[in-house]
Design a protein around this motif. Sequence first.
Motif, PDB file in Angstrom:
ATOM      1  N   ARG A  63     127.852 -58.081  -8.712  1.00 25.55           N
ATOM      2  CA  ARG A  63     127.819 -56.765  -9.363  1.00 25.55           C
ATOM      3  C   ARG A  63     126.785 -55.909  -8.662  1.00 25.55           C
ATOM      4  O   ARG A  63     125.600 -56.232  -8.677  1.00 25.55           O
ATOM      5  CB  ARG A  63     127.456 -56.918 -10.841  1.00 25.55           C
ATOM      6  CG  ARG A  63     127.027 -55.631 -11.519  1.00 25.55           C
ATOM      7  CD  ARG A  63     128.108 -55.017 -12.292  1.00 25.55           C
ATOM      8  NE  ARG A  63     127.841 -53.948 -13.203  1.00 25.55           N
ATOM      9  CZ  ARG A  63     127.053 -52.906 -13.080  1.00 25.55           C
ATOM     10  NH1 ARG A  63     126.278 -52.760 -12.041  1.00 25.55           N
ATOM     11  NH2 ARG A  63     127.012 -51.976 -14.006  1.00 25.55           N
ATOM     12  N   THR A  66     123.975 -50.214  -7.740  1.00 25.49           N
ATOM     13  CA  THR A  66     124.208 -48.782  -7.535  1.00 25.49           C
ATOM     14  C   THR A  66     125.486 -48.580  -6.726  1.00 25.49           C
ATOM     15  O   THR A  66     125.999 -49.525  -6.102  1.00 25.49           O
ATOM     16  CB  THR A  66     123.036 -48.131  -6.760  1.00 25.49           C
ATOM     17  OG1 THR A  66     123.002 -48.693  -5.440  1.00 25.49           O
ATOM     18  CG2 THR A  66     121.702 -48.364  -7.457  1.00 25.49           C
ATOM     19  N   ARG A  67     125.952 -47.345  -6.696  1.00 24.59           N
ATOM     20  CA  ARG A  67     127.129 -47.028  -5.856  1.00 24.59           C
ATOM     21  C   ARG A  67     126.817 -47.223  -4.381  1.00 24.59           C
ATOM     22  O   ARG A  67     127.677 -47.626  -3.605  1.00 24.59           O
ATOM     23  CB  ARG A  67     127.574 -45.585  -6.095  1.00 24.59           C
ATOM     24  CG  ARG A  67     128.214 -45.369  -7.417  1.00 24.59           C
ATOM     25  CD  ARG A  67     128.717 -43.963  -7.521  1.00 24.59           C
ATOM     26  NE  ARG A  67     129.293 -43.743  -8.850  1.00 24.59           N
ATOM     27  CZ  ARG A  67     129.931 -42.674  -9.202  1.00 24.59           C
ATOM     28  NH1 ARG A  67     130.082 -41.690  -8.341  1.00 24.59           N
ATOM     29  NH2 ARG A  67     130.423 -42.555 -10.406  1.00 24.59           N
ATOM     30  N   GLU A  68     125.609 -46.905  -4.022  1.00 22.24           N
ATOM     31  CA  GLU A  68     125.216 -47.059  -2.622  1.00 22.24           C
ATOM     32  C   GLU A  68     125.278 -48.520  -2.188  1.00 22.24           C
ATOM     33  O   GLU A  68     125.655 -48.834  -1.065  1.00 22.24           O
ATOM     34  CB  GLU A  68     123.803 -46.490  -2.391  1.00 22.24           C
ATOM     35  CG  GLU A  68     123.688 -44.992  -2.561  1.00 22.24           C
ATOM     36  CD  GLU A  68     123.718 -44.525  -4.010  1.00 22.24           C
ATOM     37  OE1 GLU A  68     123.297 -45.276  -4.925  1.00 22.24           O
ATOM     38  OE2 GLU A  68     124.195 -43.395  -4.239  1.00 22.24           O
ATOM     39  N   GLU A  69     124.900 -49.414  -3.097  1.00 26.91           N
ATOM     40  CA  GLU A  69     124.902 -50.848  -2.770  1.00 26.91           C
ATOM     41  C   GLU A  69     126.310 -51.350  -2.452  1.00 26.91           C
ATOM     42  O   GLU A  69     126.474 -52.243  -1.627  1.00 26.91           O
ATOM     43  CB  GLU A  69     124.304 -51.659  -3.919  1.00 26.91           C
ATOM     44  CG  GLU A  69     124.142 -53.132  -3.570  1.00 26.91           C
ATOM     45  CD  GLU A  69     123.565 -53.961  -4.705  1.00 26.91           C
ATOM     46  OE1 GLU A  69     123.692 -55.191  -4.636  1.00 26.91           O
ATOM     47  OE2 GLU A  69     122.999 -53.385  -5.652  1.00 26.91           O
ATOM     48  N   VAL A  70     127.311 -50.753  -3.075  1.00 22.72           N
ATOM     49  CA  VAL A  70     128.698 -51.168  -2.819  1.00 22.72           C
ATOM     50  C   VAL A  70     129.033 -51.025  -1.336  1.00 22.72           C
ATOM     51  O   VAL A  70     129.775 -51.834  -0.776  1.00 22.72           O
ATOM     52  CB  VAL A  70     129.692 -50.334  -3.670  1.00 22.72           C
ATOM     53  CG1 VAL A  70     131.127 -50.610  -3.274  1.00 22.72           C
ATOM     54  CG2 VAL A  70     129.477 -50.588  -5.141  1.00 22.72           C
ATOM     55  N   ARG A  71     128.465 -50.024  -0.692  1.00 22.86           N
ATOM     56  CA  ARG A  71     128.767 -49.756   0.720  1.00 22.86           C
ATOM     57  C   ARG A  71     127.811 -50.476   1.686  1.00 22.86           C
ATOM     58  O   ARG A  71     127.945 -50.336   2.902  1.00 22.86           O
ATOM     59  CB  ARG A  71     128.734 -48.249   0.966  1.00 22.86           C
ATOM     60  CG  ARG A  71     129.838 -47.507   0.222  1.00 22.86           C
ATOM     61  CD  ARG A  71     129.833 -46.017   0.499  1.00 22.86           C
ATOM     62  NE  ARG A  71     128.724 -45.310  -0.135  1.00 22.86           N
ATOM     63  CZ  ARG A  71     128.717 -44.863  -1.390  1.00 22.86           C
ATOM     64  NH1 ARG A  71     129.765 -45.063  -2.152  1.00 22.86           N
ATOM     65  NH2 ARG A  71     127.677 -44.220  -1.867  1.00 22.86           N
TER      66      ARG A  71
END
Length: 186
Positions: A63, A66-71
């Motif tokens: 999980r 943050t959104r940034e971590e997804v990338r």
Amino acid sequence: MSGLFMLWLPILLSAIIVWVVSGFIHMATPWHKGDYLRVPNEDQMRNALRPLAIPAGDYILPRPATREEVRSPEFAEKVKQGPNIVMTVLPNGPWSMKRNLSLWFLYIIVVSSFAAYVAGSALAVGAPYLTVFRFVAVTAFIGYSVALWQMSVWWSRSWKITIKATIDGLIYGLLTAGTFGWLWPR
């Protein structure tokens, strides 16, 4: 236009019929027997998870925070390494079928009430059986089945389970529609 108060009998009777038939489908037939797979080395997995004391709830692993971590490359590596899990953790202790069956019956009442509202808003007292059947069947089918599809679309739930649940929902919708057509105010 037929008000909900005029449709209390088909709402209640269709709920009872669907509740009984759903119980038969799930307990007296092998239809859903193989829906969920057994985890390899189940005891080892349970023993590994138990010390973590994961509270009851819905989880996804890995999980991102943050959104940034997804990338990020680090997150991509976690996904590549696996395991990738969407899970629901239930509370420890015995499962309360009484609670589940009560909530299921309440849910059936809600679906039947929405079907009654839609049909009652569109159809007059004395509407033909097949017209009532059509309105109620579609509405009840949507209430029992369509929302389940997104679990396969977004969370990789087995399409086999979703299709079986959709067929169940079709049966429940047809039973609801038949009851409403039969008991529609004349």
